[in-house]
Structure formats: C-alpha cells, structure tokens
Scaffold this active site. Structure first.
Site, mmCIF file in Angstrom:
data_model
loop_
_atom_site.group_PDB
_atom_site.id
_atom_site.type_symbol
_atom_site.label_atom_id
_atom_site.label_comp_id
_atom_site.label_asym_id
_atom_site.label_seq_id
_atom_site.Cartn_x
_atom_site.Cartn_y
_atom_site.Cartn_z
ATOM 1 N NE ARG A 124 -3.608 5.101 -5.581
ATOM 2 C CZ ARG A 124 -3.268 5.895 -4.569
ATOM 3 N NH1 ARG A 124 -4.071 6.021 -3.541
ATOM 4 N NH2 ARG A 124 -2.133 6.562 -4.581
ATOM 5 C CG HIS B 280 0.917 -1.409 -4.974
ATOM 6 N ND1 HIS B 280 0.094 -1.114 -6.040
ATOM 7 C CD2 HIS B 280 0.238 -1.032 -3.859
ATOM 8 C CE1 HIS B 280 -1.041 -0.602 -5.594
ATOM 9 N NE2 HIS B 280 -0.966 -0.534 -4.267
ATOM 10 C CE1 TYR C 241 4.485 -11.552 16.328
ATOM 11 C CE2 TYR C 241 2.757 -9.917 16.003
ATOM 12 C CZ TYR C 241 3.895 -10.357 16.673
ATOM 13 O OH TYR C 241 4.440 -9.589 17.662
#
Length: 846
Positions: free
Chosen positions: A40, A86, A130
């Site tokens: 990570r 993921h 958006y």
C-alpha cells in the site's frame, strides 16, 4: 429423544496447537506491517508507483481510456479499478486518481482530468460522478510494451484476472513525480524533479557506471517542484542525494516593492488559503508588524498574493518576519522505496541505477518477445517463398487432395514444410500468387531477417542493449522535457532573530528588583519642562525604577552591575512591552546573583582599537580597562572591576585616552581630571581614587568630555536640575575634593544623575514610581555652578527621580522626520493622557 450436542471428531484435541500470545501477536503484526509496506504505502523503485496508482493506470489501459480517447466518468474508472484489482474503498481510489490529475501535486501529471480536481487552496475534488478523466500521454509511456511480456504478472485478488507487478515505465517516474507515504514504522518523501535533468543524469550513469553523486549532480540541480518557488542552499541537496535523507529549505518566490510584497510562487504542498489566514492571525496578534492589508489576487494564470505595508514599515523587516513564520518551510527528503519487495533508503545514484537495471530487463524481455515473433514470422515467410518457387506443384497437390488435412499432410511429406507452414500455405488466397505479392513477401522477409539480426545483437551484447535504453530515454526527454520551475538560490545569510526586529531607538527601563523592558522612543513626545510626565512602567509594591536609558534594538548592551560584573546581550532580547507593563525579570536574560543590580549600561556594536572603558565606584575609585578585554563575555558574565567591601560599581563611560572625566556626587560636588591620570588596568583590579569624598557623600555618576562646547546637566532626586557649561569646571588632579556643582538640600534633594548635553539634545527622565517624561534640553536654562536649579520634572511628594538619559539631537531629528510622515493613527500615546505643566519660576541662587 435426539441430542443437541454436535458430533465432535475424535482427533479434534490432537489438532489444537498451543502458542504463546506474544508470539502470535508479534507474527500477526509483522504480517500486517509487511502488507502495508509492500502492498500500500511505499512506491516500487522501478516504476515509482504504489499499487493503487499502478492499478488505476492499468485498469484505464485495459478499458482503452488513453490520451487519444474521450474522457470517461471518474466513477467508472474507480469502479473498474475497485472491482477488478483494488478491493478497497472507492474514496481512497478516487483520491489517488485525483492527485495524479493535480498540476500542483505532480510535476508531470499522469491523468488528464476534466472538472474540479481540487485546488492549491485545499479545496477537495468534486464528487467522482461529476469529474471525468483519461490517461495523460506521459502515462502511456509507463505502460508502453506491457503486452510484450516485459514485466511479470500476478493474479488479482480473486484470481479472475492478471495484473502487472510493475509497469515497464519508459521514464524514471519515481524521481520525476516523486512519492510520499507513511507505512508502519517508516515513511517515504521523495520530491519531484525535472524530467530532462533526471534523464540526462541517467544517460550519464549508463555511459559512466562509476559516476559519483557529485558527478550526477552536474545534471540534477535539485528537486523541481510543480509550484516552483526556491530551494535555499546546495549543501542540503547534496546531503539528501548522498545519503538518501535531508532537509531542504524551500522559500516562496516574491518581490519586495516600495509599499508591498507580492508573492507569486509558494513552497510545495503549501495551502494558499491557510497560509493567508495564518499570516493574518500573526498580524492580528502582533507577531508580524508593519502589514496593513493582505489580498489574494490569484487567478488561473498563477498565484498572486499581495501584502500591503504600512507607511512607516521597514520592508526588509516585514520580509524577514514573513520568511521566518510562513514564506519558508522545510521539505524533508526520505528516499525510501521498495527494492525486490524490501524497503530501502537509496542515494541518487542507487535510485537511478535501479531504474536502469529495470529498463535493461524490460528491453531484454521485449527483445526476446520480438525475436520470437520475428523468427516465427520469418519461418512462415520462408515457407511462402518456397511455395512460390514450386507454385505449380503445390497448387496441383492441394487440388488433388481430398480435404485440407490431406493437403497439409501432402505438403509436409512432399516439400518438407512444417506444420505451421503447411497450415499457412493451405489458407493462402489465389491473389497472393501474383508477382507483385511475391516481391512484397521477399521484401518483408529481408526486413524480418534484419530485425532478427538486430535483436540477437541486442540480446548478445549488453552495450547494445544499454544503447537502446539510452536512445529511448533521449526520445522521452525530447518529447516531454520542459524548463526547470524551482530555482536554487544561494544561502547568503540565514534569517536570524535580529533580521526580524526593526532597527529603532528604544527606552530600556530597569527596576531595583531587576525587572526590565523596552519601549519605542517614538511612543513618547517631548513635553515642556516641569510636567509630571506619563506612566512609563507599572512598578510593583516595594520595587522602584533604578535606571532608564536609550538604545537601538540592534545594539549590544554591556550591562554592568553593582557587584562589578558585566554581562552582554542584544537590546532586542529585552522584551518590548507597553508603558503600563511591569517588565520581565532580568534573571531570564542574564545570570544575576541575589542582590545584584544593573547600575550602568554601555551601548555599542564594536569598540574602536584605542578605546577603553572608564569605571567609577560609589566610594570614588576610578579605573580604565581596554575595551578589547570585554569582547568575549560569557553567558554567566565576567569581572569588570574588583570592589572593596561595601563598595559598588556606579557608572561606566567609553573613552579613548584623550578625554576628561567629570565625577559627580550626591551632595553636589564635581571633580574634573584627565582620564590618563588613571592608568589602564586589567579587569580584576580596583583602580585608583578619583575623588576625595567627605562624610557620607558618594559618587552618583561620571561624564566623559572631549573638549566640545557642551554643558553638564545635573538632576536631583526631587526633580530639580540645571545645566552649566563644562568650561566652568576647571581641570584638577584626581583624588581632589572637586568644586561645588549644585546646591543640595531639603528642597531639591541629593543629586541623582549627571550627564553631558548639548542645547539641541533631548532628555528622558523617569521617577522611581514609573512616571516617564521627555523634554528638550533647551527648556532648562543654562546657569552657573553652585545654584539650586529649576524644576525639571514635577515629582510627587512620595516619589523621587530615578534616572536620566540623553537623546542626541541627531536621533531626535530623525525621529521627528519619521513622525511627520507617519499616519496620526499610528501614535501609541493616548490622546486623552494629560500632561501637567508646572508653572514655576526659575530659582538661581548663588
């Protein structure tokens, strides 16, 4: 009745293992830590990416969301990444995607975003539904040739798909875009760099494997932040590149104008809105002075923050205050990355070398892949060419065959074709039998053969392989390199505390219990003689003002005490406080012993070669010591004079061997003698007798005269004073009784201070109760010796005059000029503070 007890296997007890809790906790924590470190938080040294970034880019690659395609909803990209590669929260994936699209975070953004992806003011990106995104063209270079078996693949989290362990990375992305992350027990913080510089250094390392970090720094000047700004000094950069760790000072880019400071670039990862807010807070609480307005005029063309200065502000001081508090920050470099799955801190050379090794492996595997394909194609073309040579027989054999299988078998047995060649020939169309087609096949075969030879050369000669790596890097530089944004500036001078303090004249007030403070001289206007003054200090019960003197904030102060010790400090180290403040205990500034009080102060930056310090004690002993003996003063102080029991050091003057010393006593006697009558002595000496005191008389002060036409000002405890020309004090031999200077008695009290003044000088007077007053010397009439004087300051019955100091005419004139141009609103003396003028006739008695 059936039993509710489940059947238990007979060997269940044998399968239970006994472990120590601490061992299980240790192993579980190690497993967790390694998962975070490798899976990570830390980037791979080869492609400079963490798993989440690598998976986002690979998911976009698989979906065809490249730089040449249209933008796609970010939510779609996040969904593909999360569902296939993921399996973590969608917000963390979107945050990573958004960061790769931010021009202020990435030196070369890997995502071409459309919509609101955040701002340098700390505004968060719009919701993923958006915004839209696609890969930037430079990101495609990270994935180039990934289908050619250039990198290893592994199964995704549910074994449905394969994902790359690392990307081929045609650019050294780790150094170009940098990386930051916090793992378990370790962290990384690699700054971004200029792509052209990094590639030039990589090429140099390929050409010269023995190159040192210093050699590579000829190409890599330092980090190159996307927000520009300046890195101060080169030593810290060298340290970071040589060891893998370092701390850089990053300074904003700004321009100092007459009445403003305009900031155009900010240090990397600085939140502009928060910066402006914190500067405003520092101005409001008085930490930063001289700013009257702060505006953000930034737009899409760049950053522009305007700091408007007050009319009387010193731009250099405000500049240094801003640098000290907000416009300069530290960037800590920790070049930690995963090398073969293990975290390691790397130098600049090691970072580049690991990238070169990765590219060598990529080019080798790609060449092997291409060689296999080329050889397979050459094998097919060889069969086609042989078939064309025997076209009639081949056509007849195929036509006479029962089916395709028979045709393939006949071709293999008759013409010795391989299985693949036979299959290809059987599937050939009649149109490919033309002479033009034959020429094209021969041309292609020659090209494939040449390609095979080139690939074999590359695979057989490492220098040729490195040439390929180098050529491809140069192509990347020509395609994507741009000019450096961050400038490297020399560390000409480190901002010190002194740089943050305006150079101004101040009054320093000291009490008997050693409370001390400073106040700007400009805060006090001159008044007429005989007034009460205004409050200058809030003296606590039982304490009294003992001394007031003028100094410049950048002066060195030599503080002499009644015990004969001397200490040194800068004026600005004394805290600046309001008129009504008590002050700060001097023991916080200098190491005073119990009962030790400051009785004399010399203000000077440096002494002249022939200067010395002349000292006088309360019992009349005088001595001179070379000023050079006071150059190195310990924090605990040094001895200035050796005193007899009951004696105290009273006053100190700077002399040069050509002056006369005038010593005044509390009963109004004054003696004048040549300073050379007291020979120069060491510090730890008592000196010689300067005046012969009678009864309980004692010395209150000393003046050094160089023959100028000046007056001797004498002030008494009850606030009376007079000035008399120095010419009226004839020179005598030391150890005499002296002449009568002023008549002392119940009305005016004993003498408290003697000073040398000129008519255009000013005075600052302070009483023991803390009243302070500033007057002009010319307001005190010039009279002869042996007079009682006039009221200089109206001192209350319960109060007494404590100290007097002189403001030279030059300082007073400069201050008046500044006050005339300053805004009236800047005056700090309250308008409603009344000063009382005492109307009293002058008393001149012989």
């Amino acid at each position: 009745m059936s039993s509710d007890i489940p059947d238990v296997p007979d060997d269940v007890a044998e399968r239970v293992q006994t472990v120590r809790v601490e061992d299980e906790m240790e192993q579980s924590y190690i497993d967790y830590a390694m998962s975070v470190i490798a899976g990570r938080a830390l980037p791979d040294v080869r492609d400079g990416l963490k798993p989440v970034h690598r998976r986002i880019l690979y998911a976009m690659h698989r979906s065809g969301v490249t730089s040449g395609s249209g933008h796609r909803k970010s939510s779609n990209i996040v969904g593909d990444t999360m569902g296939d590669f993921h399996p973590h929260g969608d917000q963390s994936i979107y945050d990573a995607l958004a960061r790769m699209a931010q021009e202020f975070s990435m030196r070369n953004p890997l995502i071409d975003g459309q919509g609101n992806f955040g701002s340098v003011d700390g505004d968060p990106p719009a919701a993923m539904r958006y915004t839209e995104a696609r890969m930037a063209s430079i990101a495609e270079e990270l994935l180039d040739d990934i289908e050619m078996d250039t990198v290893e693949f592994k199964s995704n989290y549910d074994d449905r798909l394969q994902e790359p362990e690392v990307l081929p990375s045609a650019i050294p992305n780790l150094l170009v875009n940098g990386s930051s992350g916090i793992a378990v027990g370790m962290s990384t913080n690699i700054p971004p760099h200029n792509l052209g510089e990094i590639i030039d250094a990589t090429v140099e390392l390929i050409d010269n494997p023995d190159a040192t970090v210093e050699d590579l720094m000829e190409y890599v000047k330092g980090p190159d932040f996307p927000t520009g700004a300046n890195i101060v000094g080169r030593n810290d950069i060298h340290q970071a590149y040589k060891t893998g760790r370092g701390r850089l000072r990053v300074r904003a880019e700004y321009e100092v104008q007459d009445d403003r400071i305009v900031i155009t670039e900010l240090p990397f990862q600085t939140n502009k809105a928060r910066l402006i807010e914190r500067i405003a807070n520092l101005v409001n609480d008085g930490t930063i002075e001289g700013i009257r307005d702060l505006r953000d005029e930034s737009d899409r063309d760049g950053i522009r923050v305007v700091v408007e200065l007050k009319q009387n502000a010193i731009p250099e001081v405000v500049e240094n205050q801003l640098l000290d508090h907000r416009l300069e920050r530290t960037f800590s470099i920790i070049s930690l990355a995963l090398v073969d799955g293990q975290p390691k801190v790397l130098t600049l050379k090691e970072l580049l070398q690991h990238y070169v090794d990765h590219r060598k492996d990529v080019v080798r595997r790609r060449s092997e892949y291409e060689l296999d394909e080329a050889e397979e194609r050459a094998h097919i073309l060889e069969g086609r060419l042989r078939a064309l040579e025997n076209i009639d027989d081949v056509v007849e054999l195929i036509r006479d065959s029962d089916d395709r299988n028979g045709a393939r078998t006949g071709l293999r047995e008759t013409f010795d074709f391989s299985e693949k060649q036979s299959e290809h020939i059987v599937r050939m169309q009649l149109g490919s039998l033309t002479s033009l087609e034959s020429e094209e096949i021969e041309s292609e075969y020659e090209g494939v053969t040449a390609r095979i030879e080139r690939l074999e050369t590359i695979l057989g000669d490492e220098s040729e392989l490195l040439d390929v790596v180098k050529e491809e890097l140069i192509e990347m530089r020509e395609e994507y390199a741009d000019d450096r944004r961050t400038k490297i500036v020399e560390d000409t001078s480190e901002v010190t505390r002194e740089d943050l303090i305006a150079e101004e004249d101040v009054f320093v007030v000291v009490t008997e219990q050693d409370y001390v403070k400073r106040m700007p001289v400009a805060n006090f206007d001159a008044q007429g003689r005989g007034g009460k003054g205004i409050i200058g200090a809030d003296v606590k019960e039982g304490d009294r003002i003992s001394k007031v003197f003028r100094a410049n904030t950048h002066d060195y102060l030599l503080c002499f005490t009644n015990h004969g010790q001397v200490y040194r400090l800068k004026t600005y180290e004394i805290p600046e406080m309001s008129r009504t403040a008590r002050g700060k205990s001097a023991v916080n500034l200098i190491d005073l012993d119990r009962g030790e009080d400051i009785t004399a102060v010399v203000t000077t930056d440096e002494f002249e070669e022939d200067e010395c310090l002349s000292m006088i004690t309360r019992q009349g002993y005088v001595k001179r010591t070379d000023a050079s003996d006071f150059e190195n003063i310990l924090s605990t102080g040094i001895i200035a004079a050796r005193l007899e029991d009951g004696d105290e050091l009273v006053d100190v003057a700077v002399t040069n061997g050509t002056k006369d010393l005038l010593v005044g006593t509390k009963h109004g006697m004054t003696i004048r003698f040549d300073e050379t009558e007291a020979r120069a002595m060491g510090r730890n000496t008592r000196g010689v007798r300067g005046i012969n005191l009678e009864g309980d008389d004692e010395v209150v002060g000393m003046v050094a005269s160089d023959g100028e036409v000046r007056d001797l000002l004498t002030v008494t405890r009850r606030g009376y004073g007079k000035r008399t020309p120095l010419t009226e004090y004839r020179r005598q031999s030391r150890n005499g009784k002296g002449l009568i200077d002023i008549k002392t008695g119940d009305r005016n009290g004993p003498v408290t201070s003697v000073k040398s003044v000129a008519e255009d000088d000013e005075l600052v007077l302070m009483s023991e109760a803390g009243q302070i007053m500033r007057i002009r010397v010319e307001d005190i009439s010039e009279v002869g010796r042996n007079t009682m004087g006039v009221t200089v300051m109206d001192v209350d019955e319960t109060d007494r005059m404590a100290s007097v100091d002189v403001i030279p005419s030059r300082v007073a004139e400069e201050e008046a000029a500044e006050a005339e141009s300053a805004d009236e609103s800047d005056d700090t003396v309250d308008a409603d503070e009344e000063t009382v003028e005492a109307v009293e006739p002058e008393v001149s008695e012989e």
